[in-house]
Scaffold this motif. Sequence first.
Motif: not given
Length: 332
Positions: A323-328
């Motif tokens: 989630a952190r890297h797909a949806r900053p």
Amino acid sequence: MTVSHSWDMPLRTKLLARALSRSRSAERMQTADEIARSRAWFAPARVPFTWITGSVPAGVEIGSTSFRARDGHEVAVRTYRPRHAESEALPAMLWFHGGGWVLGNTRGYDPLCAWIADRAGVAVLNVDYRLAPEHRAPQAAHDCIDAARWAASDASGPGVRHTALGLAGDSAGGNLAAVAAQVLGAEGGAEIAYQALVYPAVDATMSSPSVAQHAHAPILTRRDMDMFLAHYLGTDEHALDPLDPLVSPLHAPDLGGLPPALVQTADLDPLRDEGAAYAEALREAGVEVRHTNYPRVPHGFMSFPGATRVGGSARVELGEWVARHARPGSVG
């Protein structure tokens, strides 16, 4: 590094590990029929199996698609996406399943892939890459690289974003995710935002200390590893060199510039030390890395979180990394 006493596992983990070890050991993988039977099996999506594997979230739709690989072969892809985002182009994460490049299937990963899709708000593309011994190395790697390039193209359709892809997988699938990240970084064809490597096999020389320490471990033994690599690399004059980065990403000459990596390892696993070594090599090359070693669990524990004390935590860490890297900005 976490240190654990040999096979110091909770009772429920130990019982399941024994059952799985008996059903999928190298001794039972001697013929094509035995391999085919093992490949076809997956835990049914019903109680009591879901107590161990987890269930598929009701809010996730499972579908299927395919792409054409470089040699013209049609490769199937099992898809997972949140139902509330049916009309949205979602960030995509490609998943490559485990099984020693020989076993495994996409349906067996429905609980995990659907959970990631729901937790991280992404479209998960579970790639049914070709398996050994029918398709030796580097065929599986080529299929996974081609899958990423397909996902980055308009051919993959309007339901996924074609940029900032994620590459993820467990065991042999972690190997394929690491290999694909390296090849795509060097040759292009897809923009990779992150990688998530779950107890990855990254060193086909099998020279790390944990291979000897846990040679008779539950779930995965040294004999199993020998069998898998013999099928995948081959044993004749055409066999791929174990040092080739297409099978041993740890031995790539340059790891600089690769996307951020989560590396999760299991303490009672022959692959533990090579996963840790890869995380350290990435860190030394300037790559953003998070490495977590989970105590008192064997190889494969992410697939049976209900039989462990840390499987749920490992899944949460994986989902939050995606989630952190797909949806900053989506995760604090």
